[in-house]
Design a protein around this motif. Structure first.
Motif, PDB file in Angstrom:
ATOM      1  N   ASN A 289       0.963  -1.167  -0.060  1.00 50.50           N
ATOM      2  CA  ASN A 289      -0.002  -0.048  -0.134  1.00 50.50           C
ATOM      3  C   ASN A 289       0.943   1.080  -0.086  1.00 50.50           C
ATOM      4  O   ASN A 289       0.393   2.479   0.013  1.00 50.50           O
TER       5      ASN A 289
ATOM      6  N   LYS B 203      -8.878   2.389   3.964  1.00 50.44           N
ATOM      7  CA  LYS B 203      -8.636   3.345   2.945  1.00 50.44           C
ATOM      8  C   LYS B 203      -8.132   4.659   3.557  1.00 50.44           C
ATOM      9  O   LYS B 203      -7.197   5.350   3.162  1.00 50.44           O
ATOM     10  N   ALA B 204      -8.944   5.274   4.524  1.00 53.84           N
ATOM     11  CA  ALA B 204      -8.701   6.328   5.212  1.00 53.84           C
ATOM     12  C   ALA B 204      -7.361   6.378   6.041  1.00 53.84           C
ATOM     13  O   ALA B 204      -6.459   7.408   6.108  1.00 53.84           O
TER      14      ALA B 204
ATOM     15  N   LYS C 242      -4.544   6.378   3.305  1.00 52.69           N
ATOM     16  CA  LYS C 242      -4.632   7.869   2.617  1.00 52.69           C
ATOM     17  C   LYS C 242      -3.857   9.173   3.612  1.00 52.69           C
ATOM     18  O   LYS C 242      -3.133   9.664   3.223  1.00 52.69           O
ATOM     19  N   SER C 243      -4.367   8.866   5.016  1.00 48.77           N
ATOM     20  CA  SER C 243      -3.600   9.757   6.041  1.00 48.77           C
ATOM     21  C   SER C 243      -2.339   9.524   6.171  1.00 48.77           C
ATOM     22  O   SER C 243      -1.480  10.722   6.345  1.00 48.77           O
TER      23      SER C 243
ATOM     24  N   ILE D 295      -0.149   8.489   3.813  1.00 45.93           N
ATOM     25  CA  ILE D 295       0.615   8.862   2.376  1.00 45.93           C
ATOM     26  C   ILE D 295       0.630  10.335   2.267  1.00 45.93           C
ATOM     27  O   ILE D 295       1.711  10.997   1.821  1.00 45.93           O
ATOM     28  N   ASP D 296      -0.672  10.926   2.824  1.00 43.31           N
ATOM     29  CA  ASP D 296      -0.826  12.487   2.636  1.00 43.31           C
ATOM     30  C   ASP D 296       0.223  13.164   3.632  1.00 43.31           C
ATOM     31  O   ASP D 296       0.242  14.265   3.708  1.00 43.31           O
TER      32      ASP D 296
ATOM     33  N   TRP E 133      -1.356  11.803   9.032  1.00 45.63           N
ATOM     34  CA  TRP E 133      -1.830  11.109  10.438  1.00 45.63           C
ATOM     35  C   TRP E 133      -0.985  11.662  11.504  1.00 45.63           C
ATOM     36  O   TRP E 133      -1.912  11.869  12.478  1.00 45.63           O
TER      37      TRP E 133
END
Length: 274
Positions: A65, A210-211, A214-215, A217-218, A221
Motif C-alpha cells: 500500500n 482506505k482512510a 491515505k492519511s 501517505i498524505d 496521520w
C-alpha cells in the motif's frame, strides 16, 4: 525479505536472482516457489536483524500500500550502534511495523523505544479466539462524542492483551469480522487502540483501511494523532479537576455531618436544672 540490493537498486526476488542484504551486506539468494511468497534469504544461515520475522501474504499486502522507497528502511542509532529494518518508514519519519506472530511485551517496548515515532499494525486473526472475544465485547463499547471513537473498561476482554499498554498506537486488523450493528466489514475497518486512558476507559477508534492509508501517505496521520491525543489529555485534566472538587465537597459534607453529630451528642448529654 522483500528487497535486496542489486547494482545499487532495491529489487524484489525473482527466480535465479542474486543480491545483497541492505542491512548486513551479506549475499542473498532469491527464494521463489509455489508454496511460499517470493523472498530473499541469506546464502549462509544468519539473522542480521533479530526483530525480523518470516513474512506472510498479509505483510506483503500491507507493505504494497506504500511506495517502494518507503519499504524496508534501515534505521540506525548512532549512540548504541543498533540497526534494524523498519517495515515502512514514510518521508515524514513515521515508522510502521506489521506484526503477525506473537511478540513478548519486552521486545515490543524495545522496538517502541528504538523507533519512537511509530505505529503498529497487528494481524488480529492469529488466534482463533480473538475475533469471537471482540464480537462479544461490542455490547460493552462506550460511545464518545465522535461516532467513530469508543471506550471500553475491560480492554483485555476485547483486544489481544499483549498489545495493551503500548506507548504508541496499535491498529488491529481483524480482516473479515462483524462490526457494531452486525454489519459485515468486508475488510474495510480497523481498530486503533490509543496509548491513553480516559478515566477507566481504554480509548479506541474505528477507522477505514482506505482512510488510514491515505492519511499516512498524505502525511496527515501525525498531525491528526497529536491533536486527538492533546484533546484526550485535556479531557483527562478536566475530569481530574472535577474529581478533586467532588472529593473536596464530600470532605466538607463529612466534616459538617460529623460536627452535627457531636453537637447532637453534647445537647442530649446535658442535665436539666430546675
Amino acid at each position: 525479505m522483500k528487497f535486496a540490493v542489486v547494482d545499487g537498486n532495491k529489487i524484489e526476488a525473482s527466480k535465479g536472482a542474486k543480491g545483497f542484504c541492505q542491512s548486513c551486506g551479506a549475499e542473498l539468494i532469491a527464494k521463489c516457489g509455489e508454496f511460499k511468497i517470493n523472498h530473499w534469504a541469506h546464502k549462509k544461515i544468519r539473522r542480521c536483524d533479530r526483530w525480523w520475522e518470516t513474512e506472510t501474504e498479509w505483510h506483503r499486502e500491507w507493505k504494497g500500500n506504500f511506495p517502494i522507497e518507503w519499504q524496508e528502511i534501515i534505521q540506525f542509532d548512532s549512540v548504541t550502534n543498533e540497526k534494524h529494518i523498519a517495515d515502512v518508514r514514510t518521508d515524514k519519519g513515521l515508522v510502521i511495523e506489521f506484526q503477525h506472530s506473537h511478540i513478548n511485551p519486552i521486545e515490543r517496548r524495545q522496538r517502541e523505544d528504538f523507533y519512537k515515532n511509530m505505529i503498529w499494525i497487528v494481524d488480529g486473526t492469529r488466534l482463533q479466539r480473538d475475533i469471537p472475544r471482540f464480537i462479544k465485547a461490542q455490547k460493552d463499547f462506550v460511545p464518545m462524542e465522535n461516532p467513530s471513537i469508543f471506550g471500553i473498561e475491560f480492554a483485555d476482554e476485547c483486544f489481544p492483551k499483549n498489545w495493551l499498554g503500548s506507548s504508541v498506537p496499535v491498529i488491529i486488523d481483524f480482516k473479515e469480522t462483524v462490526l457494531i450493528g452486525n454489519k459485515k466489514s468486508n475488510r474495510t475497518l480497523l481498530y486503533c487502540i490509543f496509548p491513553i486512558q480516559l478515566g477507566w476507559l481504554t480509548v479506541f477508534a474505528e477507522i477505514s483501511r482506505k482512510a488510514l492509508i491515505k492519511s499516512i501517505i498524505d502525511g496527515e496521520w501525525q498531525t491528526r494523532y497529536a491533536s486527538f491525543m492533546n484533546d484526550l489529555a485535556e479531557q483527562n485534566k478536566l475530569k481530574a479537576q472535577q474529581a478533586k472538587l467532588e472529593l473536596e465537597r464530600q470532605q466538607v459534607r463529612s466534616r459538617y455531618q460529623f460536627n452535627q453529630l457531636l453537637l447532637g451528642r453534647r445537647f442530649t448529654g446535658r442535665r436539666r436544672r430546675f
